[in-house]
Design a protein around this motif. Structure first.
Motif, PDB file in Angstrom:
ATOM      1  N   ARG A 280      63.633  25.498  66.038  1.00 59.98           N
ATOM      2  CA  ARG A 280      63.736  24.038  65.887  1.00 59.98           C
ATOM      3  C   ARG A 280      63.052  23.333  67.064  1.00 59.98           C
ATOM      4  NH1 ARG A 280      69.524  21.157  65.612  1.00 59.98           N
ATOM      5  NH2 ARG A 280      69.521  21.959  67.741  1.00 59.98           N
TER       6      ARG A 280
ATOM      7  N   MET B 222      78.353  23.321  56.184  1.00 61.26           N
ATOM      8  CA  MET B 222      78.299  24.210  57.349  1.00 61.26           C
ATOM      9  C   MET B 222      78.853  23.525  58.592  1.00 61.26           C
ATOM     10  SD  MET B 222      77.307  27.043  56.380  1.00 61.26           S
ATOM     11  CE  MET B 222      76.246  27.922  55.250  1.00 61.26           C
TER      12      MET B 222
ATOM     13  N   PRO C 204      69.910  23.773  48.662  1.00 57.75           N
ATOM     14  CA  PRO C 204      70.819  23.882  49.818  1.00 57.75           C
ATOM     15  C   PRO C 204      70.225  24.690  50.961  1.00 57.75           C
ATOM     16  CG  PRO C 204      72.021  24.284  47.781  1.00 57.75           C
ATOM     17  CD  PRO C 204      70.568  24.201  47.408  1.00 57.75           C
ATOM     18  N   ILE C 205      69.522  25.766  50.638  1.00 58.08           N
ATOM     19  CA  ILE C 205      68.945  26.594  51.703  1.00 58.08           C
ATOM     20  C   ILE C 205      67.724  25.897  52.301  1.00 58.08           C
ATOM     21  CG2 ILE C 205      68.017  28.871  52.305  1.00 58.08           C
ATOM     22  CD1 ILE C 205      70.975  28.883  51.397  1.00 58.08           C
TER      23      ILE C 205
ATOM     24  N   LEU D 290      78.773  33.037  57.365  1.00 60.51           N
ATOM     25  CA  LEU D 290      79.079  34.059  58.368  1.00 60.51           C
ATOM     26  C   LEU D 290      78.415  33.764  59.707  1.00 60.51           C
ATOM     27  CD1 LEU D 290      78.776  37.252  56.127  1.00 60.51           C
ATOM     28  CD2 LEU D 290      80.774  35.811  56.546  1.00 60.51           C
ATOM     29  N   ALA D 291      77.432  32.875  59.725  1.00 64.63           N
ATOM     30  CA  ALA D 291      76.799  32.471  60.991  1.00 64.63           C
ATOM     31  C   ALA D 291      77.447  31.225  61.566  1.00 64.63           C
ATOM     32  CB  ALA D 291      75.310  32.211  60.770  1.00 64.63           C
ATOM     33  N   PHE D 292      78.308  30.564  60.804  1.00 62.66           N
ATOM     34  CA  PHE D 292      78.846  29.268  61.221  1.00 62.66           C
ATOM     35  C   PHE D 292      80.365  29.314  61.403  1.00 62.66           C
ATOM     36  CE2 PHE D 292      74.683  28.303  59.583  1.00 62.66           C
ATOM     37  CZ  PHE D 292      74.238  27.244  60.357  1.00 62.66           C
TER      38      PHE D 292
ATOM     39  N   ALA E  84      69.939  34.780  51.736  1.00 59.78           N
ATOM     40  CA  ALA E  84      69.559  33.556  52.438  1.00 59.78           C
ATOM     41  C   ALA E  84      69.482  33.789  53.951  1.00 59.78           C
ATOM     42  CB  ALA E  84      70.566  32.453  52.128  1.00 59.78           C
ATOM     43  N   TRP E  85      70.300  34.706  54.439  1.00 60.04           N
ATOM     44  CA  TRP E  85      70.263  35.038  55.870  1.00 60.04           C
ATOM     45  C   TRP E  85      68.858  35.498  56.253  1.00 60.04           C
ATOM     46  CZ3 TRP E  85      74.728  35.262  59.168  1.00 60.04           C
ATOM     47  CH2 TRP E  85      74.478  35.798  60.441  1.00 60.04           C
TER      48      TRP E  85
ATOM     49  N   LEU F  36      71.040  34.912  64.745  1.00 58.45           N
ATOM     50  CA  LEU F  36      70.413  33.973  63.810  1.00 58.45           C
ATOM     51  C   LEU F  36      70.316  32.546  64.363  1.00 58.45           C
ATOM     52  CD1 LEU F  36      69.255  33.780  60.894  1.00 58.45           C
ATOM     53  CD2 LEU F  36      71.519  33.011  60.174  1.00 58.45           C
ATOM     54  N   LEU F  37      71.408  32.044  64.912  1.00 57.84           N
ATOM     55  CA  LEU F  37      71.369  30.641  65.342  1.00 57.84           C
ATOM     56  C   LEU F  37      70.632  30.455  66.672  1.00 57.84           C
ATOM     57  CD1 LEU F  37      74.798  29.190  64.163  1.00 57.84           C
ATOM     58  CD2 LEU F  37      72.649  29.447  62.924  1.00 57.84           C
TER      59      LEU F  37
ATOM     60  N   LEU G 230      74.301  20.598  64.356  1.00 54.75           N
ATOM     61  CA  LEU G 230      74.697  21.707  63.479  1.00 54.75           C
ATOM     62  C   LEU G 230      74.566  23.064  64.175  1.00 54.75           C
ATOM     63  CD1 LEU G 230      75.520  22.734  60.642  1.00 54.75           C
ATOM     64  CD2 LEU G 230      73.092  22.850  60.108  1.00 54.75           C
ATOM     65  N   LEU G 231      73.450  23.270  64.840  1.00 55.44           N
ATOM     66  CA  LEU G 231      73.238  24.588  65.451  1.00 55.44           C
ATOM     67  C   LEU G 231      74.171  24.811  66.640  1.00 55.44           C
ATOM     68  CD1 LEU G 231      69.349  24.955  65.371  1.00 55.44           C
ATOM     69  CD2 LEU G 231      71.022  25.723  63.697  1.00 55.44           C
TER      70      LEU G 231
ATOM     71  N   ALA H  83      67.236  30.083  65.382  1.00 53.92           N
ATOM     72  CA  ALA H  83      67.124  28.741  64.800  1.00 53.92           C
ATOM     73  C   ALA H  83      66.880  27.705  65.883  1.00 53.92           C
ATOM     74  CB  ALA H  83      68.400  28.411  64.023  1.00 53.92           C
ATOM     75  N   ALA H  84      67.664  27.784  66.964  1.00 52.71           N
ATOM     76  CA  ALA H  84      67.535  26.785  68.027  1.00 52.71           C
ATOM     77  C   ALA H  84      66.135  26.835  68.645  1.00 52.71           C
ATOM     78  CB  ALA H  84      68.614  27.013  69.080  1.00 52.71           C
TER      79      ALA H  84
ATOM     80  N   GLN I   2      76.758  33.593  52.200  1.00 51.59           N
ATOM     81  CA  GLN I   2      76.336  34.547  53.231  1.00 51.59           C
ATOM     82  C   GLN I   2      76.110  33.844  54.568  1.00 51.59           C
ATOM     83  OE1 GLN I   2      72.362  36.161  52.926  1.00 51.59           O
ATOM     84  NE2 GLN I   2      73.042  38.199  53.562  1.00 51.59           N
ATOM     85  N   LEU I   3      75.560  32.648  54.520  1.00 50.15           N
ATOM     86  CA  LEU I   3      75.268  31.919  55.762  1.00 50.15           C
ATOM     87  C   LEU I   3      76.521  31.386  56.451  1.00 50.15           C
ATOM     88  CD1 LEU I   3      72.052  30.106  54.568  1.00 50.15           C
ATOM     89  CD2 LEU I   3      72.191  31.848  56.357  1.00 50.15           C
TER      90      LEU I   3
ATOM     91  N   ARG J  99      76.850  27.773  66.715  1.00 50.96           N
ATOM     92  CA  ARG J  99      76.835  28.803  67.762  1.00 50.96           C
ATOM     93  C   ARG J  99      78.182  28.873  68.475  1.00 50.96           C
ATOM     94  NH1 ARG J  99      71.265  28.466  71.066  1.00 50.96           N
ATOM     95  NH2 ARG J  99      71.888  30.549  71.740  1.00 50.96           N
TER      96      ARG J  99
ATOM     97  N   LEU K 246      69.016  23.568  54.883  1.00 49.60           N
ATOM     98  CA  LEU K 246      69.402  24.277  56.110  1.00 49.60           C
ATOM     99  C   LEU K 246      68.168  24.742  56.888  1.00 49.60           C
ATOM    100  CD1 LEU K 246      72.449  26.364  54.826  1.00 49.60           C
ATOM    101  CD2 LEU K 246      72.504  24.385  56.358  1.00 49.60           C
TER     102      LEU K 246
ATOM    103  N   VAL L 189      74.544  30.364  50.180  1.00 51.59           N
ATOM    104  CA  VAL L 189      75.220  29.597  51.223  1.00 51.59           C
ATOM    105  C   VAL L 189      76.413  30.400  51.747  1.00 51.59           C
ATOM    106  CG1 VAL L 189      76.537  27.490  51.715  1.00 51.59           C
ATOM    107  CG2 VAL L 189      74.407  27.362  50.397  1.00 51.59           C
TER     108      VAL L 189
END
Lengths: 345, 364
Positions: free
Chosen positions: B39, A258, B299-300, A290-292, B269-270, B31-32, A17-18, B35-36, A287-288, A22, B303, A285
């Motif tokens: 994780r 996502m 859902p959040i 926008l990161a995906f 959520a961001w 953000l990601l 997913l990440l 996350a990476a 808003q998020l 990205r 994630l 969800v």
């Protein structure tokens, strides 16, 4: 190099997913930088009477039912006026497949709107409705689209695509337009200079391969016509529908949503805009997305009867939308139907 | 090397972050990437496992002398909405808890009742212990412990020892809010101070009482104050090692005086997932990070498993405090649903006990 449908299916099944997010976000950033757009519009559902009775729909009523309705042109105009007053630039008129209205009803409605509100973009009618109008009038799809275009129809929303695989369509909406007809109709619209969006609804019991087949069909048509402005991904809303009652569909998780969104951004090298569905996913969800890979937040819908009937209701205002986009570190911009920036916040 | 380059390199390598590193990473907002890194840190700490537990919450009373502007749960003494759970009602709750298969933990958090004597709370713990001999009793935030000490004139250590003797196993991590005195003066002026909160935790850890830690963000604090808070927790953890898990409480402003007075909105959520990842990275010495689904929505929370969280908390029968502040989440969830969410995120669901040991017969 272009992603194949088979590679897409593999990414949907095993992709991280990440890593997908990205990669998708990098593609988005190169194209759109730090700007996230949104639209202010109103959905006008002129009737809830529908002969199709799709199993995933909680909105339709049979003709003569107690709570069945059909709006008059005056009522439609009043809603358009409210839209303009609220800063809206577009109306999306959609309705059920009314058994016997005739094409002039729709032409008159379009002309009346354009006469009173020439600045409003009419982005209206799904492929299923257009096909229904054509059959009722005994006209070809091309003739029908040309007449509606002459009356003021500017562009087509991409709804009703669901999953463009007949196996899935036969199961969830057997009376609705089938795959080839949907694609032909979009091709025809693009040929006469009427652009559109494309949608996908996941969570209808489709396989991952079928999701990719759907995307492949849209990408191939886009290679031909270039008429799709955006790809929009919804999830099936199971509340109050026959499909859910039969246990045939379950709400798609945020993880799945996502991942599929990110794959869509990577797969659609020829469709500019990828839109997350804030209305089916909610603002958190949304808003998020926008990161995906999403670059557009869709619309602040001033009214959305169809989604609301299935038990999802998310209220959105321009102020809130701008705050959420800023909260993601992006710059918010109001756009028009053709994705031109009207105002930056 | 610029500040952000150094911070990114440290985050990627799993090295300890400084305050400046954390602030630079927050500001950059990738953000990601966060996350990476988070994780990877989670996988170093707990591998492929993501935990959940079968727990029940009990809120003994909502009558509170603290009257914090941040709270939508408390009422003042004499208010008709006020309640104190009687021992009979407690027994009824315990009888239903006994029927919950695989119950691992009872979580008890309450208001600071002005008159209810300390003996009531000791009796509650004793009865829970008697009714549920094998279940972990996680009860009383440091704020409540400080209140008991003030009410009785006893030391913190004496209070904790008495509760421990009655059957208390652990303390929840609540009441930490934000340690900055500037912020506490606004959001909870009468509550235990940061120094008191930390002192209770230090003492508890010394007595072998495991605890959680927390932070409440998204109100009037600055970003720097958030990270100063996390660093204070990290320092104490270096000293004692007694924090088992860390939880984030995004502030729910609905129905609170604080929300009204400062026109606060629930952060997005961001922000929630960004803080999740940064907390995992900053708190390199706390073993577990919870994604508390009641706060985040399911859902959040799912994630969040990509942002460093390794624990979805519990099934929870009923929760009153967060829901009083407008949380729209349901108040219970099945084990099967939690396990399915975890599997879909590529991890192995592990039903845990309060010590993060796998429960026999739980989903694996």
């Amino acid at each position: 190099m272009r992603l194949s449908a088979a590679e897409g299916a593999r990414l949907l099944r095993e992709g991280d997913l990440l890593a997908l997010g990205r990669a998708a976000d990098e593609v988005r950033r190169r194209r759109f930088g730090n700007t996230v757009t949104f639209l202010v519009d109103r959905n006008i559902n002129y009737t809830n009477v529908c002969v199709n009775e799709c199993r995933f729909c909680a909105f339709f009523r049979r003709q003569g039912a107690k709570d069945a309705y059909l709006l008059s042109t005056e009522e439609v105009l009043a809603k358009v006026r409210e839209t303009v007053e609220a800063g809206g630039t577009q109306v999306m008129i959609q309705g059920g497949l009314y058994p016997d209205l005739g094409l002039p009803y729709y032409e008159d409605m379009l002309r009346a709107i354009k006469r009173e509100f020439p600045q409003v973009v009419i982005h209206s009618f799904t492929a299923t409705e257009i096909q229904h109008f054509a059959r009722q009038a005994g006209l070809s799809v091309r003739e029908t689209l040309l007449r509606l275009q002459a009356a003021g129809l500017d562009s087509l929303p991409g709804g009703g695509a669901e999953i463009l695989v007949d196996r899935v369509r036969q199961r969830v909406s057997p009376k609705k337009i089938m795959t080839e007809d949907w694609l032909d109709l979009m091709r025809t619209a693009h040929e006469i200079g009427m652009e559109s969006t494309a949608t996908m609804v996941i969570g209808l019991g489709e396989t991952l391969e079928e999701r990719m087949e759907h995307m492949e069909r849209i990408r191939a048509l886009q290679d031909e016509t270039g008429g799709f402005r955006a790809f929009i991904m919804w999830t099936f809303q199971p509340g109050h529908t026959e499909l859910a009652a039969h246990g045939a569909a379950e709400k798609v998780s945020s993880w799945d949503y996502m991942r599929t969104l990110a794959v869509a951004r990577l797969f659609f090298d020829n469709v500019a805009h990828i839109q997350g569905s804030w209305v089916t996913q909610g603002e958190r969800v949304g808003q998020l997305t926008l990161a995906f890979g999403a670059d557009d937040a869709g619309s602040i819908m001033l009214e959305e009867n169809v989604v609301r009937a299935a038990g999802t209701r998310y209220e959105m205002s321009t102020r809130k939308m701008v705050e959420l986009i800023r909260g993601a570190g992006r710059e918010a911009a109001q756009r028009d139907t053709e994705y031109r920036v009207l105002k930056r916040f | 090397m610029t500040t952000i380059e150094r911070a990114r390199a440290r985050a990627e390598a799993g090295e300890r972050l400084s305050l400046e590193d954390a602030l630079a990473l927050y500001e950059e907002n990738d953000l990601l990437f966060l996350a990476a890194c988070a994780r990877a840190a989670k996988e170093r700490a707990s591998g492929r496992s993501v935990f959940y537990t079968v727990n029940r919450h009990i809120n003994l009373t909502n009558v509170c002398s603290s009257n914090c502007p941040l709270c939508a749960f408390q009422v003042e003494a004499g208010d008709p909405r006020g309640y104190v759970l009687s021992l009979e009602a407690l027994e009824a709750r315990l009888a239903s808890a006994r029927a919950v298969p695989g119950l691992s933990e009872v979580h008890i958090v309450s208001a600071l009742h002005p008159e209810e004597p300390f003996s009531y709370y000791v009796e509650v713990v004793r009865r829970v212990r008697a009714a549920l001999p094998a279940v972990e009793i996680q009860a009383f935030t440091p704020v409540e412990i400080v209140n008991f000490a003030k009410m009785t004139g006893r030391s913190i250590e004496s209070i904790l020892s008495l509760l421990q003797a009655a059957g208390l196993d652990g303390l929840p991590g609540g009441g930490a809010e934000i340690f900055s005195p500037r912020v506490r003066e606004i959001i909870c002026p009468k509550k235990a101070t940061a120094a008191e909160w930390l002192a209770v935790m230090r003492t508890a850890h010394g007595l072998g009482i495991r605890t959680n830690a927390s932070m409440m963000y998204g109100h009037v604090e600055t970003v720097r104050e958030r990270f100063e808070h996390l660093l204070a927790l990290r320092d104490l953890q270096d000293e004692t090692g007694g924090f088992q898990a860390f939880l984030l409480f995004p502030f729910h402003p609905a129905h609170t005086r604080l929300g009204e007075e400062y026109h606060l909105q629930r952060v997005g959520a961001w922000e929630d997932l960004k803080m999740m990842a940064l907390s995992r990275l900053v708190l390199d010495n706390v073993p577990h990070l919870k994604a508390f689904w009641v706060m985040l929505t399911l859902p959040i929370a799912q994630l969040a498993l990509g942002f460093g969280a390794d624990d979805l908390d519990g099934t929870i029968g009923e929760e009153k405090i967060i829901h009083a502040a407008g949380a729209q989440t349901g108040t219970g969830i099945t084990k099967a649903k939690l396990a399915a969410m975890i599997r879909e995120a590529g991890y192995e669901p592990v039903e845990r006990d309060a010590r993060y040991q796998a429960v026999a017969g739980g989903a694996r």
